[in-house]
Design an enzyme around this catalytic site. Structure first.
Site, PDB file in Angstrom:
ATOM      1  N   TRP A 100     -16.345  67.302  47.128  1.00  0.00           N
ATOM      2  CA  TRP A 100     -17.547  66.666  46.563  1.00  0.00           C
ATOM      3  C   TRP A 100     -18.017  65.501  47.414  1.00  0.00           C
ATOM      4  CZ3 TRP A 100     -19.475  70.256  43.985  1.00  0.00           C
ATOM      5  CH2 TRP A 100     -18.702  71.072  43.164  1.00  0.00           C
ATOM      6  N   ASP A 167     -19.345  58.710  42.165  1.00  0.00           N
ATOM      7  CA  ASP A 167     -19.453  59.994  41.486  1.00  0.00           C
ATOM      8  C   ASP A 167     -18.262  60.100  40.540  1.00  0.00           C
ATOM      9  OD1 ASP A 167     -19.405  62.632  40.678  1.00  0.00           O
ATOM     10  OD2 ASP A 167     -19.334  63.495  42.696  1.00  0.00           O
ATOM     11  N   LYS A 191     -18.107  68.195  32.778  1.00  0.00           N
ATOM     12  CA  LYS A 191     -16.672  68.021  32.933  1.00  0.00           C
ATOM     13  C   LYS A 191     -16.070  67.259  31.752  1.00  0.00           C
ATOM     14  CE  LYS A 191     -17.004  69.885  37.030  1.00  0.00           C
ATOM     15  NZ  LYS A 191     -17.479  69.120  38.167  1.00  0.00           N
TER      16      LYS A 191
HETATM   17  C1  LIG Z   1     -18.302  69.352  39.484  1.00  0.00           C
HETATM   18  C2  LIG Z   1     -18.504  68.176  40.341  1.00  0.00           C
HETATM   19  C3  LIG Z   1     -19.707  67.967  41.053  1.00  0.00           C
HETATM   20  C4  LIG Z   1     -20.835  68.955  41.053  1.00  0.00           C
HETATM   21  O1  LIG Z   1     -21.519  68.903  39.871  1.00  0.00           O
HETATM   22  P1  LIG Z   1     -22.852  69.779  39.643  1.00  0.00           P
HETATM   23  O2  LIG Z   1     -23.323  69.259  38.329  1.00  0.00           O
HETATM   24  O3  LIG Z   1     -22.409  71.216  39.606  1.00  0.00           O
HETATM   25  O4  LIG Z   1     -23.789  69.526  40.752  1.00  0.00           O
HETATM   26  C5  LIG Z   1     -19.819  66.813  41.798  1.00  0.00           C
HETATM   27  N1  LIG Z   1     -18.832  65.911  41.859  1.00  0.00           N
HETATM   28  C6  LIG Z   1     -17.660  66.080  41.201  1.00  0.00           C
HETATM   29  C7  LIG Z   1     -16.602  65.038  41.306  1.00  0.00           C
HETATM   30  C8  LIG Z   1     -17.465  67.219  40.424  1.00  0.00           C
HETATM   31  O5  LIG Z   1     -16.307  67.381  39.765  1.00  0.00           O
END
Ligand SMILES: *Cc1c(COP(=O)(O)O)cnc(C)c1O
Length: 355
Positions: A100, A167, A191
């Site tokens: 990511w 993030d 998540k």
């Molecule tokens: C799943 C995830 C993403 C991607 O998320 P999307 O909503 O599918 O774009 C980005 N960063 C982390 C840490 C993730 O776990």
């Protein structure tokens, strides 16, 4: 009977939330209309959006501190470029802890100079780099708090005077942190907060409006702030279900209480990974292990079919590791009960007996 769901994302949400959400699809708030067919500008939905924003800030203890909570679309992946679009004038600093972060870096490079302060790529991202320095003339520093794929988690964050961007897609609302240290936090809902389709963005307003480029409206945080996340039609159902999950979290005692449960769940599975000679943890240093996503491998690959049958027969779903890591990954988000972790631990013990 419902399966023990270890899916990495989209993933388990509280059963009571699924129940309420399904009722709202048929008859929302007793108004004899579905939540899916009313205007996003109706009083009933505006209340949902306001409640969701307020609960997000309340859980993070960021009320009245100059932050705004937004529910945007495009996933966390959109934030990889949106953060850079809004904040990167000349140079940005990124910590690379996995897939990511690498994707975030790739997007940010389109907007200016990028300094990768450290990377754990040399060891297939099985640790969190430490002791790196952050250039003080960078516009911001970006990191990924929890590495969903490799199972690492940052336990501390660097002290820096430049804006801190994070993030937090896979561990938001899972543990207490001093969130006021961060200037921009983003998290895809799917998540730990709700269904896919919306992304929580929490931004300190004072960091905005400093880049010289023109920003298209849909990518401009200030435009979304000005319209209270209603610049265009928001993902109404995703925002509603996120609001229900944030309410559920409050009923559970908030982040403090859920953190305790998350630590118990993580301790249970890591104890077994460390004790059982048939298993080995993927992450190199114990202090970098994620409480959300525990990654592990069999020491003897020839046992994989037996083990896979054991956990599948026990009603476990989603235990396979990400294709870039292999092995197994137990994603233990807020809504996963400890009983489900015990079921996996029992199958690990059963494998040991049979082997
Ligand atoms: C799943 C995830 C993403 C991607 O998320 P999307 O909503 O599918 O774009 C980005 N960063 C982390 C840490 C993730 O776990």
């Amino acid at each position: 009977m419902k399966k023990h769901n270890f899916s990495a994302g989209p993933c388990i949400l509280p059963q009571s939330v699924f129940q309420k959400a399904s009722e709202a699809v048929l008859n929302f708030n007793g108004i004899d209309l579905s939540i899916l067919e009313i205007s996003h500008r109706s009083k009933d939905f505006v209340e949902v959006m306001e409640k969701a924003q307020a609960l997000a800030l309340e859980h993070l203890q960021l009320e009245n501190k100059g932050y705004k909570a937004l529910f945007l679309q495009g996933g966390a992946s959109m934030q990889f470029l949106m953060a850079a679009y809004n904040l990167l004038e000349k140079k940005a600093a990124y910590l690379n802890t996995g897939t990511w972060s690498s994707k975030a870096i790739k997007e940010a490079k389109l907007f200016g100079e990028l300094v990768e302060v450290a990377s754990s790529k040399d060891q297939n991202f099985n640790y969190i780099p430490k002791n790196y320095s952050i250039p003080s003339d960078a516009d911001y520093f970006h990191c990924t708090s929890n590495n969903t794929i490799f199972g690492t988690q940052m336990k501390s964050f660097p002290e820096t005077d430049i804006p801190l961007v994070c993030d937090m897609s896979s561990d938001i609302f899972s543990r207490e942190l001093d969130f006021s240290k961060f200037d921009l936090i983003y998290a895809g809902a799917q998540k730990n907060m709700g269904p896919a389709g919306t992304t929580l963005v929490v931004v300190k307003e004072e960091i905005l409006g400093k880049v010289s480029r023109q920003i298209p409206s849909m990518l401009d945080y200030q435009v979304h702030i000005g319209k209270d996340s209603m610049f265009n039609t928001p993902a109404v159902f995703s925002v509603y279900v996120s609001m229900l999950t944030l309410k559920w979290l409050k009923d559970q005692g908030g982040i403090k209480a859920i953190q305790k449960k998350n630590e118990e769940k993580a301790a249970l599975i890591y104890r077994e990974i460390d004790r059982n000679p048939l298993f080995t943890g993927f992450v190199a240093n114990k202090e970098d292990r994620s409480t959300m996503n525990a990654t592990f491998n069999l020491t003897d690959e020839s046992l994989s079919e037996t083990f896979n049958n054991l956990w599948k027969d026990a009603g476990v779903n989603g235990l396979n590791g990400h294709r870039s890591v292999g092995g197994y990954r137990a994603s233990m988000y807020n809504a996963l009960p400890i009983e489900s972790v015990q079921v996996v631990v029992d199958t690990m013990r059963e494998l040991e007996k049979r082997a």
